[in-house]
Design an enzyme around this catalytic site. Structure first.
Site, PDB file in Angstrom:
ATOM      1  N   HIS A 179       3.298  23.881  40.260  1.00 36.59           N
ATOM      2  CA  HIS A 179       4.367  22.903  40.014  1.00 36.59           C
ATOM      3  C   HIS A 179       5.331  22.885  41.191  1.00 36.59           C
ATOM      4  CE1 HIS A 179       6.962  20.607  37.002  1.00 36.59           C
ATOM      5  NE2 HIS A 179       7.683  20.654  38.133  1.00 36.59           N
TER       6      HIS A 179
ATOM      7  N   HIS B 173       7.433  19.922  44.097  1.00 36.52           N
ATOM      8  CA  HIS B 173       7.740  18.524  44.434  1.00 36.52           C
ATOM      9  C   HIS B 173       7.735  18.390  45.952  1.00 36.52           C
ATOM     10  CE1 HIS B 173       9.152  17.212  40.328  1.00 36.52           C
ATOM     11  NE2 HIS B 173       9.183  18.524  40.202  1.00 36.52           N
TER      12      HIS B 173
ATOM     13  N   GLN C 184      10.040   9.975  37.706  1.00 39.72           N
ATOM     14  CA  GLN C 184      11.345  10.659  37.726  1.00 39.72           C
ATOM     15  C   GLN C 184      12.405   9.941  36.902  1.00 39.72           C
ATOM     16  OE1 GLN C 184      12.640  13.324  40.550  1.00 39.72           O
ATOM     17  NE2 GLN C 184      13.865  13.533  38.712  1.00 39.72           N
TER      18      GLN C 184
ATOM     19  N   HIS D  75       6.839  16.792  32.550  1.00 35.93           N
ATOM     20  CA  HIS D  75       8.139  17.464  32.528  1.00 35.93           C
ATOM     21  C   HIS D  75       8.657  17.274  31.102  1.00 35.93           C
ATOM     22  CE1 HIS D  75       7.944  17.446  36.883  1.00 35.93           C
ATOM     23  NE2 HIS D  75       9.131  18.012  36.986  1.00 35.93           N
TER      24      HIS D  75
ATOM     25  N   GLU E 119      13.117  19.391  29.568  1.00 32.30           N
ATOM     26  CA  GLU E 119      13.787  20.178  30.618  1.00 32.30           C
ATOM     27  C   GLU E 119      15.293  20.002  30.447  1.00 32.30           C
ATOM     28  OE1 GLU E 119      12.938  19.076  34.670  1.00 32.30           O
ATOM     29  OE2 GLU E 119      13.721  20.947  35.475  1.00 32.30           O
TER      30      GLU E 119
ATOM     31  N   ASP F 160       8.610  24.886  41.812  1.00 32.06           N
ATOM     32  CA  ASP F 160       9.327  23.641  41.543  1.00 32.06           C
ATOM     33  C   ASP F 160       9.894  23.007  42.806  1.00 32.06           C
ATOM     34  OD1 ASP F 160      10.122  21.557  39.959  1.00 32.06           O
ATOM     35  OD2 ASP F 160      11.580  22.662  38.780  1.00 32.06           O
TER      36      ASP F 160
HETATM   37 FE   FE2 Z   1       9.628  19.665  38.396  1.00 35.30          FE
END
Ligand code: FE2
Length: 411
Positions: free
Chosen positions: A56, A58, A151, A209, A212, A308
């Site tokens: 995981h 980005h 997102q 996701h 979160e 992350d």
């Molecule tokens: Fe993430």
């Protein structure tokens, strides 16, 4: 190529691993330590493992912290503001350069399999197009799975469904989601049904996701797990973060675990990022804001750790070293009993490989790819305690990277 005097995890004795071409062709137990012949790699009794996995990250946002301004409060919300500033100056080449630099950091630390989320809430899908090129260009270092990550939502973002569909058509491997961010609970639920339909129709994996947030009423995990269970897709589905589970009451969580186990879905926790971003509305006592990693593990479900972010508007640190995240995660999740420490590398190797559905493309066994890492430690416990580095990384039967361990000399 032969790797001699290797310690394998969970197997007593020293071993010789022979590679022919890009595959492992033999694994033999040695009766004693043997001297190296020309061309051999001598593991010197240290651990030989399948490569680390980053499940995981980005890559499209990596290495942008401080551009043009730093996140001074450290909050998720200021991170979004800083990201909006940086987004204005992003170019195709800029995304690719940063992604390649980040992949190199990961590869330096013995990682050879990576799942990256890429923001597809952009009518031009610019980041996705860049990262798809990177996936091919970086194949000598890593295998990259790309998640179409909305997102700003699927239902809450104009054209969100169409962008997700187009992202898969362009070559995304995994369908993502962010149900807790959608405007309403109903939109969160319908976004999960939409993304599961898309994955089922196209054969993509799923990584959402999910919840979160510290909000104990954020309960999209049950929706995702039930969709996965009913469709029989559980092993292909991952719930990332699920930090709200850290705030669920035990009565609800007990019922939820029954469903989670039946669904067979995978979990990713990013403990450094979560402990940094969650708990921000608390005074004291302050919650950890991390999912129930130990409890998920104890219940026999699959859970792994991810980084992350690396130096982005939400998280300013990170260097590609997954053992740093493992160290922090074991602390944060109360997993410092010796049994946990003695199998701790599961959380950054085998469990992560299962999350990524790597199957027989991963692991130390005859006929599998000769992707291997010699660690500067002789056990899981020593690897995490000493933050051991990768000494040698082998990919497709060839040495990809070697590192000379640092030496300290007192005068
Ligand atoms: Fe993430």
């Amino acid at each position: 190529m032969k790797i001699i005097n290797a310690t394998l995890r969970k197997t007593p004795g020293l071993h010789t691993i022979t590679c022919e071409g890009a595959q492992i062709s033999a694994i033999t137990l040695q009766s004693a330590h043997i001297p190296a012949q020309a061309g051999d790699i001598d593991a010197r009794g240290q651990l030989l493992i399948a490569p680390f996995v980053e499940p995981h990250i980005h890559l499209d946002a990596a290495l942008t912290a401080g551009q043009p301004e730093w996140n001074l409060s450290g909050t998720l919300f200021e991170g979004i503001e800083r990201w909006a500033q940086r987004k204005e100056t992003i170019t195709h080449e800029d995304t690719k350069l940063r992604a390649h630099a980040t992949i190199r950091m990961l590869a330096e630390h013995g990682i050879q399999h990576v799942r990256t989320h890429v923001d597809v809430t952009d009518p031009t899908l610019a980041a996705l197009r860049a990262i798809i090129e990177v996936r091919d260009e970086a194949r000598h270092l890593i295998d990259l799975q790309i998640v179409a990550f909305p997102q700003e939502g699927i239902e809450s973002y104009a054209g969100g469904r169409e962008l997700m569909t187009l992202a898969v058509e362009l070559g995304a491997d995994v369908v993502g989601g962010i149900p807790h961010f959608e405007n309403t609970r109903e939109q969160g639920v319908s976004s999960i049904k939409f993304l599961m339909d898309l994955a089922e129709r196209t054969g993509c994996l799923v990584d959402v996701h999910c919840d979160e947030t510290d909000d104990p009423h954020s309960r999209f995990l049950e929706v995702l797990a039930e969709e996965a269970r009913v469709r029989g897709m559980g092993s292909r589905v991952t719930a990332s973060h699920t930090t709200a589970m850290g705030s669920y009451d035990n009565a609800y969580c007990s019922k939820l675990f029954r469903l989670l186990k039946a669904s067979k879905i995978n979990f990713v926790s990013c403990p450094t990022e979560s402990i940094h971003l969650q708990g921000r509305f608390d005074t004291f006592p302050k919650r950890r804001g991390v999912t129930r990693v130990a409890e998920i593990d104890r219940a026999g479900m699959n859970v792994c750790f991810g980084q992350d972010s690396i130096k982005d508007p939400w998280y300013p640190l990170g260097n590609g070293n997954i053992l740093r995240v493992l160290d922090a995660g074991l602390h944060i999740c109360h997993m410092m009993g010796f049994e946990d420490l003695a199998r701790s590398l599961d959380l950054v190797t085998d469990n992560s490989a299962r999350t990524l559905n790597l199957g027989e493309g991963y692991g130390i066994a005859v006929g599998r790819p000769a992707n291997l890492v010699v660690l500067d430690a002789e056990s899981d416990y020593e690897a995490v305690r000493r933050q051991a580095k990768a000494r040698v990384s082998i990919r497709a039967g060839k040495v990809l990277m070697t590192r000379v361990p640092e030496q300290v000399e007192f005068s």
